[in-house]
Scaffold this motif. Structure first.
Motif, mmCIF file in Angstrom:
data_model
loop_
_atom_site.group_PDB
_atom_site.id
_atom_site.type_symbol
_atom_site.label_atom_id
_atom_site.label_comp_id
_atom_site.label_asym_id
_atom_site.label_seq_id
_atom_site.Cartn_x
_atom_site.Cartn_y
_atom_site.Cartn_z
ATOM 1 N N SER A 110 3.093 4.485 -3.954
ATOM 2 C CA SER A 110 3.088 5.826 -3.368
ATOM 3 C C SER A 110 3.541 5.709 -1.914
ATOM 4 C CB SER A 110 1.679 6.398 -3.407
ATOM 5 O OG SER A 110 0.838 5.659 -2.539
ATOM 6 N N PRO A 111 4.015 6.804 -1.317
ATOM 7 C CA PRO A 111 4.430 6.779 0.091
ATOM 8 C C PRO A 111 3.289 6.303 0.991
ATOM 9 C CG PRO A 111 5.284 8.734 -0.946
ATOM 10 C CD PRO A 111 4.371 8.088 -1.953
ATOM 11 N N GLN A 112 2.074 6.708 0.645
ATOM 12 C CA GLN A 112 0.928 6.308 1.458
ATOM 13 C C GLN A 112 0.785 4.796 1.489
ATOM 14 O OE1 GLN A 112 -1.144 8.473 3.383
ATOM 15 N NE2 GLN A 112 -1.352 6.403 4.177
ATOM 16 N N ARG A 113 0.876 4.198 0.327
ATOM 17 C CA ARG A 113 0.770 2.735 0.245
ATOM 18 C C ARG A 113 1.923 2.066 0.964
ATOM 19 N NH1 ARG A 113 -2.044 0.181 -3.828
ATOM 20 N NH2 ARG A 113 -4.061 1.142 -4.166
ATOM 21 N N ALA A 114 3.093 2.684 0.887
ATOM 22 C CA ALA A 114 4.264 2.116 1.557
ATOM 23 C C ALA A 114 4.028 2.077 3.064
ATOM 24 C CB ALA A 114 5.508 2.945 1.236
ATOM 25 N N MET A 115 3.430 3.149 3.579
ATOM 26 C CA MET A 115 3.141 3.181 5.007
ATOM 27 C C MET A 115 2.105 2.138 5.372
ATOM 28 S SD MET A 115 5.247 5.254 6.036
ATOM 29 C CE MET A 115 4.811 5.384 7.765
ATOM 30 N N ASP A 116 1.132 1.957 4.502
ATOM 31 C CA ASP A 116 0.108 0.933 4.745
ATOM 32 C C ASP A 116 0.744 -0.448 4.831
ATOM 33 O OD1 ASP A 116 -1.858 2.805 4.752
ATOM 34 O OD2 ASP A 116 -2.581 2.413 2.732
ATOM 35 N N ARG A 117 1.663 -0.713 3.922
ATOM 36 C CA ARG A 117 2.319 -2.025 3.935
ATOM 37 C C ARG A 117 3.094 -2.210 5.227
ATOM 38 N NH1 ARG A 117 3.000 -0.971 -1.433
ATOM 39 N NH2 ARG A 117 5.066 -0.062 -1.190
ATOM 40 N N LEU A 118 3.697 -1.112 5.682
ATOM 41 C CA LEU A 118 4.474 -1.180 6.916
ATOM 42 C C LEU A 118 3.584 -1.557 8.097
ATOM 43 C CD1 LEU A 118 7.486 -0.378 6.714
ATOM 44 C CD2 LEU A 118 6.932 1.547 8.202
#
Length: 122
Positions: A110-118
């Motif tokens: 999800s976009p949220q998880r993508a931001m977390d990874r970033l």
DNA sequence: GGGCTGACCTACT
DNA sequence: CAGTAGGCCAGCC
């Protein structure tokens, strides 16, 4: 009068597509959203089909990350084996999205998880 | 204007 | 887990 009635529905379909495209442009690399979610975020809950239409009618000049939109089951919505389907999968995998049995874990990517990874790393 | 189609979704069996 | 049913609505005959 009749003109007032016309103003009750201020947004043209073109305007709706613009909103849909804007949402899609906001999906970060390495993340995916399903059609219904895009529709909801664009302000059109329940109108998932419209997202498909919007994508099909998007001008090439817009360079949309169309590959980041998949269906609610986490699967690519093009016929398996088609050129489009392969292109979409290649682009997603190039961004780090993983397929398990042809299915993407929508929660994990999800976009949220993508931001977390970033921010925090994998 | 009616009917069909489709880069879809949820809920229910 | 698979399959069905109903909902959704812009385009295109």
């Amino acid at each position: 009068m009749a003109e007032d009635r016309a103003k009750v529905e201020p947004t043209s379909n073109e305007d709706r597509y613009q909103k849909v495209w804007a949402v899609i442009e906001g999906i970060p690399a390495g993340a995916v959203l399903n059609y219904g979610e895009v529709a909801r975020l664009a302000g059109f809950p329940g109108r998932a089909r419209m997202v498909g239409m919007a994508l099909g009618r998007a001008p090439k000049s817009r360079q949309l990350p169309w590959h980041r939109v998949v269906n609610a089951q986490g699967r690519i919505s093009f016929p398996e084996g088609s050129v489009k389907a392969r292109t979409q999968r290649e682009r997603l995998e190039a961004e780090g999205v993983e397929f398990v049995d042809g299915v993407i874990d929508l929660d994990r990517f999800s976009p949220q998880r993508a931001m977390d990874r970033l921010l925090w790393g994998p």
